[in-house]
Design an enzyme around this catalytic site. Structure first.
Site, PDB file in Angstrom:
ATOM      1  N   ASN A  37      48.477 -10.710 -84.117  1.00  0.00           N
ATOM      2  CA  ASN A  37      48.221 -10.686 -85.555  1.00  0.00           C
ATOM      3  C   ASN A  37      46.706 -10.678 -85.732  1.00  0.00           C
ATOM      4  OD1 ASN A  37      47.936 -11.158 -88.280  1.00  0.00           O
ATOM      5  ND2 ASN A  37      48.782 -13.246 -88.230  1.00  0.00           N
ATOM      6  N   GLY A  40      44.944 -21.542 -85.234  1.00  0.00           N
ATOM      7  CA  GLY A  40      43.486 -21.436 -85.139  1.00  0.00           C
ATOM      8  C   GLY A  40      42.774 -22.750 -84.840  1.00  0.00           C
ATOM      9  N   GLU A  65      55.484 -21.226 -86.666  1.00  0.00           N
ATOM     10  CA  GLU A  65      54.039 -21.433 -86.568  1.00  0.00           C
ATOM     11  C   GLU A  65      53.642 -22.697 -87.328  1.00  0.00           C
ATOM     12  OE1 GLU A  65      51.842 -17.485 -85.739  1.00  0.00           O
ATOM     13  OE2 GLU A  65      52.089 -17.684 -87.879  1.00  0.00           O
ATOM     14  N   HIS A  81      53.633 -15.138 -93.593  1.00  0.00           N
ATOM     15  CA  HIS A  81      52.665 -15.926 -92.821  1.00  0.00           C
ATOM     16  C   HIS A  81      52.152 -17.083 -93.677  1.00  0.00           C
ATOM     17  CE1 HIS A  81      49.120 -17.127 -90.613  1.00  0.00           C
ATOM     18  NE2 HIS A  81      49.645 -16.502 -89.562  1.00  0.00           N
ATOM     19  N   GLU A 113      49.332 -18.282 -94.083  1.00  0.00           N
ATOM     20  CA  GLU A 113      48.089 -18.018 -94.821  1.00  0.00           C
ATOM     21  C   GLU A 113      48.390 -17.310 -96.140  1.00  0.00           C
ATOM     22  OE1 GLU A 113      45.960 -16.104 -91.616  1.00  0.00           O
ATOM     23  OE2 GLU A 113      45.809 -18.040 -90.590  1.00  0.00           O
ATOM     24  N   LYS A 170      45.003 -10.308 -88.387  1.00  0.00           N
ATOM     25  CA  LYS A 170      44.534 -10.867 -89.662  1.00  0.00           C
ATOM     26  C   LYS A 170      43.461  -9.936 -90.263  1.00  0.00           C
ATOM     27  CE  LYS A 170      45.931 -15.355 -88.017  1.00  0.00           C
ATOM     28  NZ  LYS A 170      45.779 -16.799 -88.039  1.00  0.00           N
ATOM     29  N   SER A 191      47.663 -21.059 -81.846  1.00  0.00           N
ATOM     30  CA  SER A 191      46.781 -21.369 -80.709  1.00  0.00           C
ATOM     31  C   SER A 191      47.374 -21.019 -79.346  1.00  0.00           C
ATOM     32  CB  SER A 191      46.365 -22.845 -80.744  1.00  0.00           C
ATOM     33  OG  SER A 191      45.587 -23.112 -81.899  1.00  0.00           O
TER      34      SER A 191
HETATM   35  P1  PGA Z   1      46.136 -18.283 -83.764  1.00  0.00           P
HETATM   36  O1  PGA Z   1      46.938 -17.656 -85.019  1.00  0.00           O
HETATM   37  O2  PGA Z   1      46.783 -17.743 -82.524  1.00  0.00           O
HETATM   38  O3  PGA Z   1      44.734 -17.821 -83.942  1.00  0.00           O
HETATM   39  O4  PGA Z   1      46.302 -19.779 -83.858  1.00  0.00           O
HETATM   40  C1  PGA Z   1      48.320 -17.448 -84.970  1.00  0.00           C
HETATM   41  C2  PGA Z   1      48.819 -16.884 -86.265  1.00  0.00           C
HETATM   42  O5  PGA Z   1      48.323 -17.286 -87.339  1.00  0.00           O
HETATM   43  O6  PGA Z   1      49.712 -16.017 -86.280  1.00  0.00           O
END
Ligand code: PGA
Length: 252
Positions: free
Chosen positions: A10, A170, A164, A93, A95, A12, A209
């Site tokens: 992903n 992150g 997630e 997601h 976010e 982003k 992560s």
């Molecule tokens: P990350 O993000 O691997 O940077 O923690 C995962 C995600 O948000 O899909």
């Protein structure tokens, strides 16, 4: 039943023309691991170029509008994603659930619209740190599933779930193996309850992560059928070792 693993990146809001080199490298190096499905969900505006750069490799979107078409300025429909060369899309997601205030109901509609045109869907769920610490993680994710799962599954393996935990995205912090195992088992039960036998064929990805150093132990957990990877998917040098860990887990 062990399902074929899916490792999806992903990107982003990262990715310019100059990053197509990484798309190329990831697609080429993924071929060394034919027992793993690999995909990259890139910014919408990069989908067409990415798909042309690596024909046959799975390129996806990161969101889709819940309506098929209409007066929705700035939005992107499922058919537009498909037309640009995407074969899948992420929906829900955290976010977007947070910043764009997306509800379970909206996420469900997005998943159904995407599946209806033949896109595969990665539907994301996960609890906040506050909920995790209060002991309510499994119930919260179960409620998200109740509200956002599509009414029926699109073709075979059209739907994947990505668990997630928001606090793991992150941050470099991940849940324990036992916590991931408990959650994935609970998600699997829900899927089977909802879809019968077909629920056993829905892949459940872990996200938050994931990197080369922890991928092996995550992929060894029962009902972890792959990963949704953010930061570590931007460069082939970081991402391919995660794909390799998935391949190794399959080989046992
Ligand atoms: P990350 O993000 O691997 O940077 O923690 C995962 C995600 O948000 O899909």
């Amino acid at each position: 039943m062990a399902l074929r693993k899916l490792v999806a990146g992903n990107w982003k809001m990262h990715g310019l023309s100059s990053d197509l080199d990484q798309v190329r490298a990831i697609a080429a190096e993924s071929r060394d691991y034919p027992n793993v499905d690999v995909a990259l969900c890139v910014p919408a505006i990069l989908i067409e170029r990415a798909a042309r750069t690596v024909p046959g490799f799975a390129i996806g979107g990161q969101d889709v509008h819940h309506s098929g078409k209409g007066a929705h300025t700035g939005c992107i429909s499922a058919l537009m994603l498909l037309d640009a060369g995407a074969s899948l899309t992420i929906v829900g997601h955290s976010e977007r659930r947070d910043a764009q205030r997306e509800s379970n109901e909206e996420v469900k509609a997005k998943a159904e619209t995407a599946l209806s045109v033949g896109l595969d869907v990665i539907l994301c769920l996960g609890e906040s740190l506050e909920v995790r610490e209060s002991g309510g993680a499994v119930d919260t994710v179960a409620a998200q599933l109740d509200g956002s799962l599509p009414d029926s599954l699109g073709g075979e393996a059209g739907l994947a779930i990505a668990y997630e935990p928001i606090w793991a995205i992150g941050t470099g912090t991940i849940p324990t193996v036992a916590e991931i195992g408990e959650m994935h088992a609970a998600i699997r039960r829900k899927l089977v309850e909802r879809y019968g036998e077909d629920g056993a064929t829905v892949r459940i990805l872990y996200g938050g992560s994931v990197k080369a150093s922890n991928a092996g132990e995550i992929f060894a957990i029962t009902d972890v059928d792959g990963a949704l990877v953010g930061g570590a998917s931007l460069k082939a040098a970081d991402f391919i070792p995660i794909v390799a860990a998935a391949a190794a887990a399959v080989e046992g």
